[in-house]
Design a protein around this motif. Structure first.
Motif, mmCIF file in Angstrom:
data_model
loop_
_atom_site.group_PDB
_atom_site.id
_atom_site.type_symbol
_atom_site.label_atom_id
_atom_site.label_comp_id
_atom_site.label_asym_id
_atom_site.label_seq_id
_atom_site.Cartn_x
_atom_site.Cartn_y
_atom_site.Cartn_z
ATOM 1 N N ARG A 1 -0.021 -13.488 -4.645
ATOM 2 C CA ARG A 1 -1.282 -14.141 -4.243
ATOM 3 C C ARG A 1 -1.900 -13.442 -3.043
ATOM 4 O O ARG A 1 -3.114 -13.285 -2.956
ATOM 5 C CB ARG A 1 -1.031 -15.617 -3.924
ATOM 6 N N LEU A 2 -1.058 -13.010 -2.103
ATOM 7 C CA LEU A 2 -1.539 -12.305 -0.921
ATOM 8 C C LEU A 2 -2.203 -10.989 -1.326
ATOM 9 O O LEU A 2 -3.279 -10.631 -0.824
ATOM 10 C CB LEU A 2 -0.378 -12.050 0.037
ATOM 11 N N GLN A 3 -1.583 -10.280 -2.255
ATOM 12 C CA GLN A 3 -2.134 -9.006 -2.726
ATOM 13 C C GLN A 3 -3.484 -9.229 -3.420
ATOM 14 O O GLN A 3 -4.448 -8.490 -3.188
ATOM 15 C CB GLN A 3 -1.143 -8.351 -3.684
ATOM 16 N N THR B 1 0.837 -1.206 0.000
ATOM 17 C CA THR B 1 0.000 0.000 0.000
ATOM 18 C C THR B 1 0.867 1.250 0.000
ATOM 19 O O THR B 1 0.476 2.277 -0.559
ATOM 20 C CB THR B 1 -0.915 0.029 1.251
ATOM 21 N N ALA B 2 2.040 1.159 0.603
ATOM 22 C CA ALA B 2 2.963 2.297 0.640
ATOM 23 C C ALA B 2 3.638 2.527 -0.706
ATOM 24 O O ALA B 2 4.317 3.532 -0.892
ATOM 25 C CB ALA B 2 4.018 2.082 1.718
ATOM 26 N N GLY B 3 3.469 1.578 -1.649
ATOM 27 C CA GLY B 3 3.997 1.780 -2.995
ATOM 28 C C GLY B 3 5.161 0.905 -3.371
ATOM 29 O O GLY B 3 5.714 1.048 -4.465
ATOM 30 N N THR C 1 -6.375 -10.517 4.973
ATOM 31 C CA THR C 1 -5.201 -11.363 4.735
ATOM 32 C C THR C 1 -5.301 -12.670 5.512
ATOM 33 O O THR C 1 -4.358 -13.450 5.532
ATOM 34 C CB THR C 1 -3.915 -10.635 5.163
ATOM 35 N N ALA C 2 -6.438 -12.899 6.163
ATOM 36 C CA ALA C 2 -6.595 -14.105 6.988
ATOM 37 C C ALA C 2 -6.612 -15.353 6.112
ATOM 38 O O ALA C 2 -6.942 -15.299 4.924
ATOM 39 C CB ALA C 2 -7.885 -14.025 7.793
ATOM 40 N N PHE D 1 -6.130 -9.985 -0.861
ATOM 41 C CA PHE D 1 -6.512 -8.787 -0.117
ATOM 42 C C PHE D 1 -7.448 -7.915 -0.953
ATOM 43 O O PHE D 1 -8.413 -7.348 -0.437
ATOM 44 C CB PHE D 1 -5.262 -7.993 0.289
ATOM 45 N N ARG D 2 -7.176 -7.830 -2.270
ATOM 46 C CA ARG D 2 -8.057 -7.058 -3.147
ATOM 47 C C ARG D 2 -9.444 -7.682 -3.242
ATOM 48 O O ARG D 2 -10.446 -6.991 -3.225
ATOM 49 C CB ARG D 2 -7.445 -6.963 -4.547
#
Length: 163
Positions: A38-40, A17-19, A49-50, A43-44
């Motif tokens: 995959r995590l990103q 998120t910070a770039g 993120t659980a 989350f989207r």
């Protein structure tokens, strides 16, 4: 396969998120970039993120019991899995199976097998070895120097060559 800790997942999302780029986050957290990707995506899609629910079988033993099983095995490597299973009580006071013990040991890269101790000594083999030893008992060093001891074996994978 070990999963990322929740703290690391949240930290990764914060970095993204910070770039920071996916590869930069992956190298910072020392994980593969596809894990971060995959995590990103998760989350989207889900906003979290659980870990997602899964339909794998629940563990019958706790991590402490797994360590106890490993400890028993390392104390006595010849101990069969059935004896270890009989000595361990699982969750909810259930008995665990020998297969559960084997699975637990395999996850720890240990094996619940009895190693083969050597050749089975039949009466004929025993007599032949004794005769050979008696025939060579009086040999002195000069005679033994002419003998070549080798550990080579001959294997035929495709056909019997009868040699």
């Amino acid at each position: 396969m070990p999963q990322m800790l929740q703290v690391l997942r949240e930290r990764a999302i914060g970095m993204l998120t910070a770039g920071m780029s996916t590869r930069a986050v992956a190298s910072e957290l020392n994980v593969h970039f596809s894990t971060i990707s995959r995590l990103q995506r998760r989350f989207r899609e889900f906003g979290s993120t659980a870990n997602r629910p899964h339909n794998r079988r629940l563990h019958v033993t706790t991590p402490a019991q797994d360590l106890y099983i490993q400890h028993l095995h390392l104390q006595d490597r010849l101990r069969p899995a059935t004896r270890t299973a009989a000595a361990t009580i699982g969750l909810h006071n259930q008995r665990i199976s020998a297969q559960t013990v084997r699975n637990c040991l395999r996850e720890a890269h240990l094996h619940a097998r009895r190693p083969h101790q050597g050749l089975d000594m039949t009466a004929l083999r025993h007599r032949n070895r004794l005769e050979w030893a008696n025939a060579h008992i009086r040999w002195h060093l000069a005679l033994w120097r002419g003998v070549l001891f080798t550990d080579e074996s001959r294997f035929s994978l495709y056909r019997a060559d009868s040699h």
